[in-house]
Design an enzyme around this catalytic site. Structure first.
Site, PDB file in Angstrom:
ATOM      1  N   THR A 256       0.845  -1.199   0.000  1.00  0.00           N
ATOM      2  CA  THR A 256       0.000   0.000   0.000  1.00  0.00           C
ATOM      3  C   THR A 256       0.877   1.244   0.000  1.00  0.00           C
ATOM      4  OG1 THR A 256      -1.584  -1.293   1.265  1.00  0.00           O
ATOM      5  CG2 THR A 256      -1.983   1.075   1.128  1.00  0.00           C
TER       6      THR A 256
ATOM      7  N   ARG B  35      -2.488   4.976   7.049  1.00  0.00           N
ATOM      8  CA  ARG B  35      -2.752   3.637   7.610  1.00  0.00           C
ATOM      9  C   ARG B  35      -2.594   3.735   9.112  1.00  0.00           C
ATOM     10  NH1 ARG B  35      -0.527  -2.157   5.620  1.00  0.00           N
ATOM     11  NH2 ARG B  35      -2.201  -1.753   4.120  1.00  0.00           N
TER      12      ARG B  35
ATOM     13  N   HIS C 135     -10.303  -1.470   4.222  1.00  0.00           N
ATOM     14  CA  HIS C 135      -9.112  -1.195   3.402  1.00  0.00           C
ATOM     15  C   HIS C 135      -9.663  -0.902   1.989  1.00  0.00           C
ATOM     16  CE1 HIS C 135      -5.136  -1.217   1.845  1.00  0.00           C
ATOM     17  NE2 HIS C 135      -4.675  -2.372   2.322  1.00  0.00           N
TER      18      HIS C 135
HETATM   19  N1  ASP Z   1      -1.998  -6.241   3.610  1.00  0.00           N
HETATM   20  C1  ASP Z   1      -3.368  -6.446   3.955  1.00  0.00           C
HETATM   21  C2  ASP Z   1      -3.785  -5.463   5.027  1.00  0.00           C
HETATM   22  O1  ASP Z   1      -3.002  -4.628   5.407  1.00  0.00           O
HETATM   23  C3  ASP Z   1      -3.649  -7.871   4.329  1.00  0.00           C
HETATM   24  C4  ASP Z   1      -2.796  -8.430   5.435  1.00  0.00           C
HETATM   25  O2  ASP Z   1      -1.976  -7.710   6.040  1.00  0.00           O
HETATM   26  O3  ASP Z   1      -2.947  -9.618   5.701  1.00  0.00           O
HETATM   27  O4  ASP Z   1      -4.898  -5.516   5.453  1.00  0.00           O
HETATM   28  N1   CP Z   2      -2.181  -5.733   0.644  1.00  0.00           N
HETATM   29  C1   CP Z   2      -1.610  -4.861   1.498  1.00  0.00           C
HETATM   30  O1   CP Z   2      -2.256  -3.961   2.039  1.00  0.00           O
HETATM   31  O2   CP Z   2      -0.280  -5.037   1.657  1.00  0.00           O
HETATM   32  P1   CP Z   2       0.647  -4.207   2.671  1.00  0.00           P
HETATM   33  O3   CP Z   2       0.146  -4.509   4.054  1.00  0.00           O
HETATM   34  O4   CP Z   2       2.023  -4.708   2.401  1.00  0.00           O
HETATM   35  O5   CP Z   2       0.460  -2.761   2.344  1.00  0.00           O
END
Ligand code: ASP
Ligand code: CP
Length: 355
Positions: free
Chosen positions: A85, A135, A172
């Protein structure tokens, strides 16, 4: 001492009820993006068309896209770990010709370390950036950020937008947009599909957003299967949203009941960091491991997705090698699509009209 307003006394999660984000409703410019509920199907179609166009132009080596966001600045504010992200948003902005800022060394070296709260942090960043990707571990944090940014905009006379990069165990939204874009890339339509989401549906924010986005997009004869251990079932508020949108869901802990019929298999990681009690995690950590022999039970034309990162829910590194070479595994394409969808989104909210 200045008295706190009622709003300032709220918990972060209460902002979800206190702050109503503006629907996109055909015009992305200057809108915060905090939930998939802001999008209607026509908005998704416009966004996906722009993402397709940008993907084609970037893959063809067209450098003219580098002008689209020239002069604009995007800030990243990540209070939780991220690779995709964070970096896909950064790459998206750079490939649009904009600039990217972050506190040197990450948020642990910002004044958050001195105890500064989210409302003040977000307002500081908004003085310097047109868009902020946030985030944060708390549900509702991007709503809270949007609330304070709107107030600040009245004082400063210009609006910065916040785009959620994940709100704790809540949503998300940009992941869901790239997920749906990827499904439509392979399946053209959602009609008559069986979509099966597997794993940690309770704490996994990607499946909360994706299932709601699918419901909003709409389809005839779509089936949603939610496969999880009992303790990690999809939250009832998400199931309620789906039911109210006319989608019946099949909740089960038996993957065998549905894998052979599924067109889209969306695997997820058990969100270890969300468990207060390590024993609770240990009790379910080994449920639902995707391996080549599990995938052998799926249809030849099914697609296997995963938001990533993956851990042992996708088997051993040797299993990864086999899965990665299976034509049904599209998670790396999904990951790349994230950059194009985020390029399209940034361009749209920052007022680019020509894509
Ligand atoms: N990258 C995704 C999230 O941040 C999924 C995960 O961390 O499992 O929600
Ligand atoms: N899919 C996703 O959000 O990956 P990251 O947590 O690496 O950002």
């Amino acid at each position: 001492m200045i008295a706190l307003t009622q709003a300032e006394r709220m918990t972060t999660e209460q902002y979800i009820h206190h702050y109503t984000p503006t629907k996109i409703d055909g015009d992305f410019v200057g809108k915060h993006v905090v939930t998939v509920e802001q999008f209607a199907r026509p908005d998704m179609e416009v966004l996906f068309q722009a993402a397709y166009t940008l993907r084609k132009r970037i893959h063809a080596g067209d450098r003219s896209v580098l002008d689209l966001c020239a002069g604009k600045v995007m800030a990243t504010l990540f209070f939780e770990a991220s690779t995709r992200t964070d970096m896909s948003f950064q790459a998206a902005m750079l490939r649009l010709g904009g600039e990217v800022i972050a506190t040197s060394g990450g948020v642990q070296f910002s004044s958050v370390y001195k105890g500064e709260n989210l409302p003040d942090t977000i307002r500081a960043v908004a003085c310097y950036a047109d868009a902020i990707v946030l985030r944060h571990p708390e549900v509702g944090s991007s709503y809270q950020a949007a609330y304070y940014l709107d107030q600040l905009a009245e004082r400063l006379g210009h609006q910065s937008v916040v785009i959620s990069g994940g709100d704790g165990v809540g949503e998300h939204p940009t992941q869901a947009l790239l997920d749906l874009f990827t499904i439509l890339d392979y399946k053209d339509s959602l009609d008559h599909l069986q979509v099966t989401m597997v794993g940690d549906l309770r704490y996994g924010r990607t499946v909360h957003s994706l299932s709601k986005l699918i419901a909003i997009y709409g389809a005839t004869h779509i089936s949603l299967n939610f496969v999880s251990p009992d303790a990690l079932q999809m939250p009832t508020n998400v199931v309620k949203f789906l039911n109210e949108s006319g989608i019946q869901v099949n909740q089960t802990s038996e993957l065998n009941e549905v894998i052979g019929e599924s067109d889209v298999i969306y695997w997820t990681r058990i969100q270890q960091e969300r468990f207060a009690n390590p024993a609770d995690y240990d009790a379910i950590a080994d449920h639902f491991i995707m391996t080549p022999s599990v995938l052998a039970g799926a249809k030849d034309e099914a697609i296997l997705m995963h938001p990533l990162p993956r851990k042992h829910e996708m088997g051993t590194p040797a299993d990864h090698d086999v899965l990665d070479n299976d034509a049904r595994s599209v998670y790396f394409n999904q990951m790349e699509n994230g950059m194009f969808v985020r390029m399209a989104l940034l361009a749209k909210v920052l007022g680019v009209r020509e894509i």
